[in-house]
Write a protein that holds these residues in place. Structure first.
Motif, PDB file in Angstrom:
ATOM      1  N   PRO A  60       0.825  -1.214   0.000  1.00 22.86           N
ATOM      2  CA  PRO A  60       0.000   0.000   0.000  1.00 22.86           C
ATOM      3  C   PRO A  60       0.858   1.261   0.000  1.00 22.86           C
ATOM      4  N   GLY A  61       0.452   2.226  -0.825  1.00 20.48           N
ATOM      5  CA  GLY A  61       1.164   3.493  -0.879  1.00 20.48           C
ATOM      6  C   GLY A  61       2.367   3.498  -1.784  1.00 20.48           C
ATOM      7  N   VAL A  62       2.691   2.359  -2.391  1.00 18.48           N
ATOM      8  CA  VAL A  62       3.833   2.272  -3.301  1.00 18.48           C
ATOM      9  C   VAL A  62       3.307   2.139  -4.717  1.00 18.48           C
ATOM     10  N   SER A  63       3.484   3.183  -5.535  1.00 15.60           N
ATOM     11  CA  SER A  63       3.041   3.159  -6.922  1.00 15.60           C
ATOM     12  C   SER A  63       4.153   2.566  -7.770  1.00 15.60           C
ATOM     13  N   GLY A  64       3.983   1.346  -8.196  1.00 19.03           N
ATOM     14  CA  GLY A  64       5.107   0.657  -8.806  1.00 19.03           C
ATOM     15  C   GLY A  64       4.989   0.303 -10.266  1.00 19.03           C
ATOM     16  N   CYS A  65       3.767   0.097 -10.762  1.00 19.81           N
ATOM     17  CA  CYS A  65       3.594  -0.372 -12.134  1.00 19.81           C
ATOM     18  C   CYS A  65       4.204   0.620 -13.120  1.00 19.81           C
ATOM     19  N   LEU A  66       3.820   1.885 -13.015  1.00 20.14           N
ATOM     20  CA  LEU A  66       4.335   2.910 -13.922  1.00 20.14           C
ATOM     21  C   LEU A  66       5.830   3.134 -13.701  1.00 20.14           C
ATOM     22  N   GLU A  67       6.245   3.125 -12.443  1.00 24.75           N
ATOM     23  CA  GLU A  67       7.657   3.371 -12.141  1.00 24.75           C
ATOM     24  C   GLU A  67       8.551   2.277 -12.705  1.00 24.75           C
ATOM     25  N   HIS A  68       8.157   1.023 -12.500  1.00 17.64           N
ATOM     26  CA  HIS A  68       8.953  -0.084 -13.040  1.00 17.64           C
ATOM     27  C   HIS A  68       9.024  -0.020 -14.564  1.00 17.64           C
ATOM     28  N   ALA A  69       7.873   0.190 -15.209  1.00 17.42           N
ATOM     29  CA  ALA A  69       7.843   0.234 -16.667  1.00 17.42           C
ATOM     30  C   ALA A  69       8.721   1.367 -17.192  1.00 17.42           C
ATOM     31  N   THR A  70       8.676   2.515 -16.521  1.00 18.47           N
ATOM     32  CA  THR A  70       9.486   3.659 -16.939  1.00 18.47           C
ATOM     33  C   THR A  70      10.973   3.381 -16.773  1.00 18.47           C
ATOM     34  N   ILE A  82      12.521   0.411 -16.682  1.00 20.74           N
ATOM     35  CA  ILE A  82      12.971  -0.606 -17.637  1.00 20.74           C
ATOM     36  C   ILE A  82      13.138   0.022 -19.020  1.00 20.74           C
ATOM     37  N   TRP A  83      12.184   0.866 -19.423  1.00 18.29           N
ATOM     38  CA  TRP A  83      12.290   1.540 -20.717  1.00 18.29           C
ATOM     39  C   TRP A  83      13.502   2.476 -20.743  1.00 18.29           C
ATOM     40  N   GLU A  84      13.741   3.180 -19.638  1.00 19.33           N
ATOM     41  CA  GLU A  84      14.895   4.085 -19.574  1.00 19.33           C
ATOM     42  C   GLU A  84      16.200   3.306 -19.686  1.00 19.33           C
ATOM     43  N   ALA A  85      16.277   2.126 -19.067  1.00 19.05           N
ATOM     44  CA  ALA A  85      17.480   1.294 -19.171  1.00 19.05           C
ATOM     45  C   ALA A  85      17.733   0.896 -20.621  1.00 19.05           C
ATOM     46  N   ILE A  86      16.673   0.519 -21.342  1.00 21.09           N
ATOM     47  CA  ILE A  86      16.822   0.138 -22.749  1.00 21.09           C
ATOM     48  C   ILE A  86      17.266   1.332 -23.585  1.00 21.09           C
ATOM     49  N   GLN A  87      16.674   2.494 -23.345  1.00 21.04           N
ATOM     50  CA  GLN A  87      17.030   3.686 -24.111  1.00 21.04           C
ATOM     51  C   GLN A  87      18.469   4.132 -23.839  1.00 21.04           C
ATOM     52  N   ARG A  88      18.921   4.010 -22.602  1.00 20.17           N
ATOM     53  CA  ARG A  88      20.304   4.379 -22.274  1.00 20.17           C
ATOM     54  C   ARG A  88      21.291   3.409 -22.926  1.00 20.17           C
ATOM     55  N   ALA A  89      20.938   2.126 -22.925  1.00 22.62           N
ATOM     56  CA  ALA A  89      21.804   1.146 -23.588  1.00 22.62           C
ATOM     57  C   ALA A  89      21.911   1.455 -25.074  1.00 22.62           C
ATOM     58  N   LYS A  90      20.811   1.895 -25.656  1.00 26.24           N
ATOM     59  CA  LYS A  90      20.798   2.236 -27.079  1.00 26.24           C
ATOM     60  C   LYS A  90      21.627   3.494 -27.360  1.00 26.24           C
ATOM     61  N   SER A  91      21.418   4.553 -26.586  1.00 26.23           N
ATOM     62  CA  SER A  91      22.091   5.839 -26.855  1.00 26.23           C
ATOM     63  C   SER A  91      23.565   5.826 -26.450  1.00 26.23           C
ATOM     64  N   GLU A  92      23.884   5.084 -25.360  1.00 23.50           N
ATOM     65  CA  GLU A  92      25.263   5.034 -24.878  1.00 23.50           C
ATOM     66  C   GLU A  92      26.057   3.886 -25.480  1.00 23.50           C
ATOM     67  N   LYS A  93      25.414   3.122 -26.385  1.00 20.90           N
ATOM     68  CA  LYS A  93      26.054   1.974 -27.045  1.00 20.90           C
ATOM     69  C   LYS A  93      26.607   0.972 -26.022  1.00 20.90           C
ATOM     70  N   LEU A  94      25.699   0.559 -25.109  1.00 18.19           N
ATOM     71  CA  LEU A  94      26.073  -0.355 -24.034  1.00 18.19           C
ATOM     72  C   LEU A  94      25.523  -1.751 -24.310  1.00 18.19           C
ATOM     73  N   ASN A  95      25.962  -2.705 -23.494  1.00 22.34           N
ATOM     74  CA  ASN A  95      25.404  -4.057 -23.520  1.00 22.34           C
ATOM     75  C   ASN A  95      24.315  -4.162 -22.451  1.00 22.34           C
ATOM     76  N   LEU A  96      23.229  -4.835 -22.800  1.00 18.38           N
ATOM     77  CA  LEU A  96      22.137  -4.990 -21.837  1.00 18.38           C
ATOM     78  C   LEU A  96      21.280  -6.185 -22.226  1.00 18.38           C
ATOM     79  N   ASP A  97      20.923  -6.973 -21.226  1.00 14.78           N
ATOM     80  CA  ASP A  97      19.966  -8.063 -21.414  1.00 14.78           C
ATOM     81  C   ASP A  97      18.748  -7.776 -20.544  1.00 14.78           C
ATOM     82  N   VAL A  98      17.567  -7.875 -21.132  1.00 13.42           N
ATOM     83  CA  VAL A  98      16.314  -7.729 -20.393  1.00 13.42           C
ATOM     84  C   VAL A  98      15.469  -8.968 -20.666  1.00 13.42           C
ATOM     85  N   ILE A  99      15.034  -9.618 -19.592  1.00 13.87           N
ATOM     86  CA  ILE A  99      14.211 -10.821 -19.734  1.00 13.87           C
ATOM     87  C   ILE A  99      12.944 -10.646 -18.912  1.00 13.87           C
TER      88      ILE A  99
END
Length: 397
Positions: free
Chosen positions: A140-150, A152-169
């Motif tokens: 209760p009181g922890v808004s997590g669905c939007l935060e987690h999705a954001t 995870i998406w930010e991690a993917i975008q940073r890997a793309k822009s910074e030319k990094l390695n990343l695995d997401v499962i």
């Protein structure tokens, strides 16, 4: 069946703040009733929340009964009786696996277990037993669905822009609520130092729980709940979170934080109830984490669904379709093969939101056309038309 012995479980230290094991107060009971929806469906006895909302003297008598049950560690069988229905999880659902069971329990039992769940949530968070940066669901009181999705998406975008390695499962569990063993819940209660009186009440509840399910033309016989927890029971979410937290803590040491560049990092696990996501910047750590989670799930007799899971591998900022992963001895499809929707957001091999924006615009246009044809007049129609702005607000910058 008792759980087998396993290694690597992380037993927390004794709590700094003790669990409040006193019988429910009248204020707690009133708070639960006031929070409940008046139109909530009643359980097998047909008594709705509305009765207790409108009749304070009845609620006071119920409070005395609940206090007596708590003191004597004796839960009424009426609190452990469930009428169940199945609701479809997807369009054109036909098989039983395409439906989700929902429990309709008597509100008196829901009030009793709501007080217990509230105290349990407070106890776990105050003592830091639940890592809310990893597990967001059921707190209760922890808004997590939007935060987690954001994130995870930010991690993917940073890997793309910074030319990094990343695995997401993205991992999918098969009937997680319905398959978690009662022994796993009792183990979690012991590990997190929950008082024995609560353990006994919950054990009695699960051992005496009975249910039946109805369709339009058929009703099953009464059956005992031998495994799993009831969807719709007010204490089920926090118990499931505790069981998952045991698994997550036992697995999190298998990989270090994902490196997102610029001094930024992210924990290797993200979870929202049974939606678990692995985020690693090293392939060997990804495989080690996946193997560890697979072993732990097998140990507690919960199964992954590889066909419903997805993987995305980024190498030097670009999608690597050659890298694949397996779980439960089956290969996980990549998002290049099949896009995945997780916590409200779609992921595919483009790593872009352009397609999602086009879909949102198309859906909004169809909805506006339907509004235009439905006969609304005047200000109401103008108010509906203002939603034409929504696609522009949602469109990725």
């Amino acid at each position: 069946m008792p759980l087998e012995e396993t290694t690597g479980l992380v037993w927390p230290a004794a709590p700094g703040i003790k669990f409040d094991s006193k019988p429910p107060s009248l204020q707690e009971v009133i708070a639960v009733v006031n929070k409940a929806r008046a139109k909530s469906a009643p359980g097998p006895n047909g008594v709705p929340y509305l009765l207790h909302k409108r009749c304070p003297n009845v609620l006071k008598k119920l409070h005395k009964i609940l206090r007596s049950a708590w003191k004597n560690i004796k839960i009424s069988k009426e609190c452990m009786t469930e009428e169940g229905v199945y609701i479809p999880k997807e369009q054109d659902s036909k098989g039983i696996n395409q439906f989700r069971p929902i429990s309709l329990l008597n509100v008196e039992g829901k009030i009793f277990f709501s007080v217990m769940a509230s105290r349990l949530s407070k106890y776990l968070t105050e003592n830091g037993y639940i890592n809310t940066s990893v597990q967001k669901g059921g707190i209760p009181g922890v808004s997590g669905c939007l935060e987690h999705a954001t994130m995870i998406w930010e991690a993917i975008q940073r890997a793309k822009s910074e030319k990094l390695n990343l695995d997401v499962i993205w991992l999918d569990l098969a009937n997680a609520y319905g398959s978690v063993p009662h022994e796993m819940i009792q183990l979690a209660l012991r590990m997190y130092h929950v008082p024995e009186v609560i353990q006994v009440m919950l054990d009695d509840c699960f051992s005496g729980f009975r249910m039946r399910f109805s369709t339009n033309n058929y009703t099953t016989n009464w059956i005992d709940l031998e495994v799993g927890i009831a969807m719709g029971c007010t204490i089920s979410p926090i118990l499931f979170v505790m069981a998952m937290e045991v698994i997550l803590k036992a697995a999190e040491s298998s990989a270090g934080p994902a490196n997102l560049g610029g001094g930024c990092s992210m924990p290797p696990l993200k979870a929202f109830m049974d939606d678990t996501t692995i985020i690693c910047s090293k392939e060997d750590e990804t495989r080690r984490m996946l193997t560890r989670l697979d072993d732990l799930m097998s140990w507690c007799r919960i199964e992954f669904r590889p066909k419903k899971s997805r993987s995305l591998s980024v190498r030097r900022g670009k999608v690597d379709e050659a890298t694949t992963f397996t779980v439960a001895e089956q290969q996980i499809p990549t998002v290049s093969q099949e896009p995945v929707k997780s916590l409200g957001r779609w992921y595919d091999s483009s790593m872009k939101d352009t397609r999602r924006g086009a879909e949102t615009l198309e859906l909004a246009s169809e909805s506006l056309l339907a509004i235009n044809k439905c006969g609304l007049q005047g200000k109401l129609k103008i108010w509906c038309l203002q939603f034409m702005l929504i696609p522009k607000l949602l469109w990725p910058l």
